[in-house]
Enzyme design. Structure first.
Site, PDB file in Angstrom:
ATOM      1  N   CYS A 213       0.809  -1.216   0.000  1.00 10.55           N
ATOM      2  CA  CYS A 213       0.000   0.000   0.000  1.00 10.55           C
ATOM      3  C   CYS A 213       0.848   1.273   0.000  1.00 10.55           C
ATOM      4  CB  CYS A 213      -0.983  -0.005   1.163  1.00 10.55           C
ATOM      5  SG  CYS A 213      -0.241  -0.151   2.802  1.00 10.55           S
ATOM      6  N   HIS A 240      -1.859   2.222   7.019  1.00  9.99           N
ATOM      7  CA  HIS A 240      -2.359   2.191   5.644  1.00  9.99           C
ATOM      8  C   HIS A 240      -2.090   3.567   5.042  1.00  9.99           C
ATOM      9  CE1 HIS A 240      -4.345   0.731   2.174  1.00  9.99           C
ATOM     10  NE2 HIS A 240      -5.432   1.467   2.290  1.00  9.99           N
ATOM     11  N   ASP A 257      -8.636   5.020  -3.123  1.00  7.42           N
ATOM     12  CA  ASP A 257      -7.714   3.991  -2.639  1.00  7.42           C
ATOM     13  C   ASP A 257      -7.261   3.150  -3.829  1.00  7.42           C
ATOM     14  OD1 ASP A 257      -6.463   1.698  -1.547  1.00  7.42           O
ATOM     15  OD2 ASP A 257      -7.516   1.984   0.333  1.00  7.42           O
TER      16      ASP A 257
END
Length: 604
Positions: A213, A240, A257
């Site tokens: 990520c 994250h 995202d």
């Protein structure tokens, strides 16, 4: 009994609009429907006020307890978490890095897809803000497909599976691109060692195109800046990272995202992944902002976990960093940013008290291995579903009906003139080659020169020009220069229609090669197809599995009902409120997961 907002009762003649506007189910007695609805509304308001009072009290208690649990270091730990990312995002502004990134994106393809997505919503002449927003979403979807997630890297020698050994010391060539951490893996088959440097430089990431990520969000935020979007990297202290961009279309920051391919769904982490958020900090060249409130509806619980430093210290540190970032800006630029900050602050203050829509389930994390997600407790609830409360959508599919009518006319001509099947297959193979070449051409300048075989088809088969017209194409047979086929009118009409025509021709060829021959009105494609109606679905999978995809004539698109195994429905309203007698219908299952094909269905 379903009661409308004005207290009126919905009867058996309910249309799509009234169904979508129903507020709640209220039991009422004869003659007292308005009073009962008003009483129910009052009770709901009282409950809402009580809940709000409890939340405010819980926040006050959390702030009080926070004083006894925070670290007394003047906010240094918090500052040290945030400041390194400022250096990171400033790399996004480097012209040389941006120039290199521009060469890696199929920009014309994404622009075409953006315009097609708008056309499917009936927007054929979009504003600049609409076009920019649609392009941003296509950039997100492209990035999701082109970047690779790494659980454990494949062996450098034999390209087989590896297992983690531990951490290694970075080499100078790795440090050059910000890889201060290097993971070491051993091949399970040849025992060779493979290094996995965790690069931070976006210039390197556009080459490697892989990571987790951190790399994903870093590189995608960089791409957003490359294309001129106001973008910021979102640092979540619970491990994250994602992106936000300011949407001029909506006049606010939207969540993106890239790991999940999800946009404008900020409650994904708290409600879907079951994350226990504490700090979410937006970091850009223009400053840093605490935007945690956008991602929670449990602010009082989040406050109890914010124990690094006091809320006042958080605000002071972020304000000080932001002031330094903006030190060289003009007074007009400062005023514009401050006005935007003020509007966002007001939006975030309201967000924490908004009611959560419990009818919408959100998925657990999708990126990464199951074991890795489970270890982070990010699988979400076992029954978590990715679904949306559906709006009424209008089918933009008149071109599908015109294409089917034209192909039906061509097949009828062959049938009436007893043309041999071998010749029919030859004609459709030739037409398919023409359409594929047109589809592969740049959408802004589509033109294909006709060879002698194609010229003969258009000369002896008048219905072929009808097919071209349905795709917004025209044949130029008797003009100066080589005979050719080119776009005629709106370029996006052609982009929208070509995949439909290709899929239809493929199905015709498949039928003939399987000895399923056309007889009028009994085989695909049938003429007189319904189009331009409105659709309402029980649910749909965003962004690509929307309800209108069931009617767009394209094999690769589909309506997907996330909870379809439990039953689902799709309601179609004929354009203009007309009624008609349904003679036949075609139902095609999606081509990606046979286990999810419909087992049974009913037409009402």
């Amino acid at each position: 009994i379903e009661v409308e907002a004005d207290g009126s009762v919905v009867d058996d003649g309910t249309d799509l609009e009234s169904i979508s506007e129903v507020l709640r189910l209220v039991p009422i007695g004869e003659g007292d429907d308005v009073d009962a609805a008003a009483a129910a509304a009052a009770r709901a308001q009282e409950k809402s006020d009580e809940e709000l009072a409890r939340m405010i009290q819980a926040e006050e208690e959390a702030l009080l307890l926070q004083q006894y649990s925070i670290q007394s270091d003047g906010g240094e730990v918090f500052r040290e978490r945030v400041e390194p990312y400022m250096r990171q995002v400033l790399k996004y502004e480097d012209p040389l890095r941006q120039e290199a990134a521009l060469k890696t994106v199929p920009v014309d393809e994404l622009k075409e897809k953006a315009l097609i997505s708008l056309a499917k919503e009936g927007i054929f002449s979009p504003s600049k803000n609409e076009e920019d927003h649609a392009f941003l979403l296509q950039l997100l979807f492209w990035f999701k497909q082109s970047f690779r997630w790494v659980n454990a890297p494949a062996c450098d020698i034999c390209d087989r599976e590896t297992s983690v050994v531990g951490m290694g010391n970075p080499l100078p060539s790795e440090i050059e691109f910000g890889a201060s951490r290097v993971e070491i893996y051993r091949c399970n088959h040849c025992s060779s060692i493979t290094r996995f440097p965790r690069y931070n430089d976006p210039h390197k990431l556009i080459q490697t195109r892989k990571g987790r990520c951190g790399e994903w969000a870093n590189c995608f935020t960089f791409y957003c800046r490359v294309y001129g979007y106001e973008a910021r990297l979102i640092l979540d202290f619970t491990d994250h990272v994602w992106t936000e961009c300011f949407s001029n279309l909506y006049g606010r920051w939207i969540h993106l995202d890239p790991c999940e391919g999800v946009y404008d769904n900020p409650l994904l982490y708290e409600k879907g992944w079951n994350k226990k958020l504490d700090y979410a900090i937006g970091i850009s060249k223009d400053g840093v902002h605490d935007i945690t409130k956008r991602y929670t509806r449990k602010w009082h619980e989040v406050l109890s976990r914010r124990t690094i430093t006091s809320e006042d210290t958080v605000s002071a540190i972020l304000m000080n960093i932001t002031r330094k970032c903006r030190s060289g800006l003009s007074s007009d630029e400062l005023l514009a940013l401050e006005n935007r900050d003020r509007k966002e602050s007001e939006e975030l203050s309201k967000a924490t008290y908004l009611e959560v829509n419990n009818s919408i389930s959100l998925p657990g994390r999708q990126s990464g291995s199951v074991e890795w997600r489970a270890a982070r407790s990010e699988l979400g609830q076992a029954d978590s579903l990715s679904c949306s409360s559906c709006p009424i959508r209008r089918c933009v599919d008149a071109h599908v009906s015109k294409i089917y009518d034209a192909l039906s006319a061509i097949l009828s001509h062959f049938c009436d003139n007893n043309i041999p099947n071998e010749r029919i297959i030859e004609v459709f193979v030739t037409l398919r080659s023409l359409m594929q070449n047109l589809k592969d051409a740049n959408f802004k300048s589509r033109r294909v020169t006709l060879d002698q075989k194609l010229q003969q088809i258009f000369e002896i088969l008048p219905s072929a020009e009808r097919l071209l017209s349905a795709i917004s194409l025209k044949a130029e047979l008797h003009t100066v220069g080589d005979p050719s086929v080119a776009t005629d009118g709106n370029l996006i009409h052609t982009s929208l229609a070509l995949p439909v025509a290709l899929d239809a021709v493929d199905e015709i060829l498949s039928n003939y090669k399987s000895n399923i021959f056309y007889t009028k009105g009994h085989q695909f494609p049938r003429g007189n197809r319904l189009c331009s109606g409105s659709v309402l679905a029980s649910s749909e999978q965003l962004p690509i599995g929307i309800a209108t995809a069931a009617f767009d004539g394209i094999r690769l698109s589909k309506w997907e009902e996330p909870d379809g195994a439990k039953g689902c429905w799709l309601m179609y309203k004929v354009h203009g409120g007309q009624t008609c007698e349904l003679e036949s219908y075609d139902l095609m299952s999606a081509n990606d997961a046979p286990e999810r094909d419909p087992m049974d269905w009913y037409i009402y």
